[in-house]
Design an enzyme around this catalytic site. Structure first.
Site: not given
Ligand SMILES: *[C@@H]1O[C@H](CO)[C@@H](O)[C@H](O)[C@H]1NC(C)=O
Ligand SMILES: *[C@@H]1O[C@H](CO)[C@@H](O)[C@H](O)[C@H]1NC(C)=O
Length: 419
Positions: A242, A187
């Site tokens: 996302d 991430d």
């Protein structure tokens, strides 16, 4: 009077609006989307030959087809523990999904303690993973599956509940390898402002030197156009922020990801984020569209629902062998939007054996007929094909074009095999 979608007045109005839209656009026949043609398909096929020669940094031989599996985040966020992961692995096998190719069981954020140990190693969170990650990997491997883990190219992960790997790449890669990890999602939070082009390749090298093949999934949210540089760095790269479990998010992400279609290849895939199928925020038609478009776009198929308790409709969507086969086709060419008429869209891409995959996608509010012309999907106009409907599981022989009636927010998906 209640207007039903199929009432004549609504259809007239719909066609008026559509025609008017395209008169303004100067093209009454709709819009062939840029880059969509027979020559594209041929160019893709030629690029396929150079797959082995493009590997500079990354040479792990993984993800020759898009990765398939499950990830904890979309359904559980930080509420994961070793029993959940074991039960998910059990369900993957007992449901039959594992036999269809879903092999990775991936932990997302929140699996580790906030602090490293005295030697600087990441430590599994004692309250939720008391047996440790090595034992969990052994369990998952005994099921014939693979275990994925999560870290971050920053100081901490996005939850701020565990450390990131920035500056500790080699040590963490070695830890993951020693545990038997098969996949790393990496991430982008708390990243100190350094370019991802500097931060991510460090982990690539560390994984390469870890002594274990570990699939590397970049998650820098598409910020620095990773499709243009990550092909030598990772096996997949997120192209968007996302996904959320709703129609607007899913369709927006599908379009953003589509822009990078020409960069996807065996070994390196665009990633429009994990599946929401089965999480409850979309209709069955919308989830069918989500799964079909992700499959056509050669996206990683990472299930994001609770497969221990999924309903039959969810299982039916996720287990469609014919749709999965499009995603896993060995040619590895990302299908894309090739034609658009208002909310009515044609997505297509070449498959091995000179076949073509087609999705007719109705993003509008009313049932409509959608037509794919051979010129838009890379077939000669005289070609006769057998068109296999992958959701109806039926076939028909057609020439020149393929038309089907598609419900609102639904799609139909076909594989065309030329005679
Ligand atoms: C779901 O599928 C199972 C197994 O095929 C079947 O036994 C069950 O009745 C189905 N449930 C529903 C609600 O249709
Ligand atoms: C689609 O085409 C068929 C066959 O021409 C026609 O019967 C049907 O009414 C059309 N559906 C819509 C929604 O326009």
């Amino acid at each position: 009077m209640a207007l039903s979608p199929s009432s004549p007045s609504v259809m007239v109005l719909l066609y008026f609006v559509l025609s008017w839209t395209f008169l303004l656009g100067g093209n009454g026949n709709g819009v062939a989307v840029a880059g969509a043609s027979r020559s594209t398909a041929l160019r893709f096929a030629a690029e396929f030959d150079s797959v082995s020669s493009r590997r500079v940094l990354l040479n792990n031989g993984l993800a020759l087809t898009p990765p398939m599996g499950w990830n904890s985040w979309n359904h559980f966020q930080c509420n994961l523990n070793e029993n959940l992961i074991k039960e998910t692995a059990d369900a993957m096998v007992s449901s039959g999904l594992a036999a269809l190719g879903y092999e990775y069981i991936n932990l997302d954020d929140c699996w580790a303690e906030l602090d490293r140990d005295s030697k600087g190693n990441l430590v599994a969170k004692a309250s939720t993973f008391p047996s440790g990650i090595k034992a969990l990997a052994d369990y998952v491997h005994r099921k014939g599956l693979k275990l994925g883990i999560y870290s971050d190219a920053g100081i901490q992960t996005c939850s701020k509940k565990m450390p990131g790997s920035l500056g500790n790449e080699e040590q963490d890669a070695k830890t993951f390898a020693s545990w038997g990890i098969d996949y790393l999602k990496y991430d982008n939070c708390e990243n100190t402002g350094t370019s991802p082009k500097e931060r991510y390749p460090k982990m690539t090298k560390a994984l390469q030197q870890s002594g274990r093949p570990i699939l590397f999934s970049l998650c820098e949210w598409g910020q620095e156009d990773p499709a243009t540089w990550a092909v030598n760095v990772g096996n997949s790269w997120r192209t968007t922020s996302d996904i959320q479990d709703n129609w607007i998010s899913m369709t927006t992400i599908a379009d953003q990801n589509d822009k990078w279609a020409s960069y996807a290849k065996p070994g390196g895939w665009n990633d429009p984020d994990m599946l929401e199928v089965g999480n409850g925020g979309m209709t069955t038609a919308e989830y069918r569209s989500h799964f079909s478009i992700w499959a056509l776009a050669k996206a990683p198929l990472l299930i994001g629902c609770d497969i221990r308790s999924m309903d039959n409709i969810t299982m039916k969507l996720l287990s469609n062998k014919e749709v999965i086969a499009v995603n896993q086709d060995k040619l590895g060419v990302q299908g894309k939007k090739v034609y658009k008429y208002g909310d009515l869209e044609v997505w297509a891409g070449p498959l091995s054996g000179k076949r073509v995959a087609v999705v007719l996608w109705n993003r509008g509010l009313w049932r409509a007929n959608i037509t794919a012309s051979w010129s838009d999907i890379g077939l000669c106009s005289s070609t006769t094909v057998t068109a296999r409907d992958l959701w109806q599981h039926s076939s028909q022989v057609v020439q020149h074009h393929l038309t089907a009636q598609v419900d609102s927010h639904d799609c139909k998906m076909f594989v065309l095999t030329p005679h």
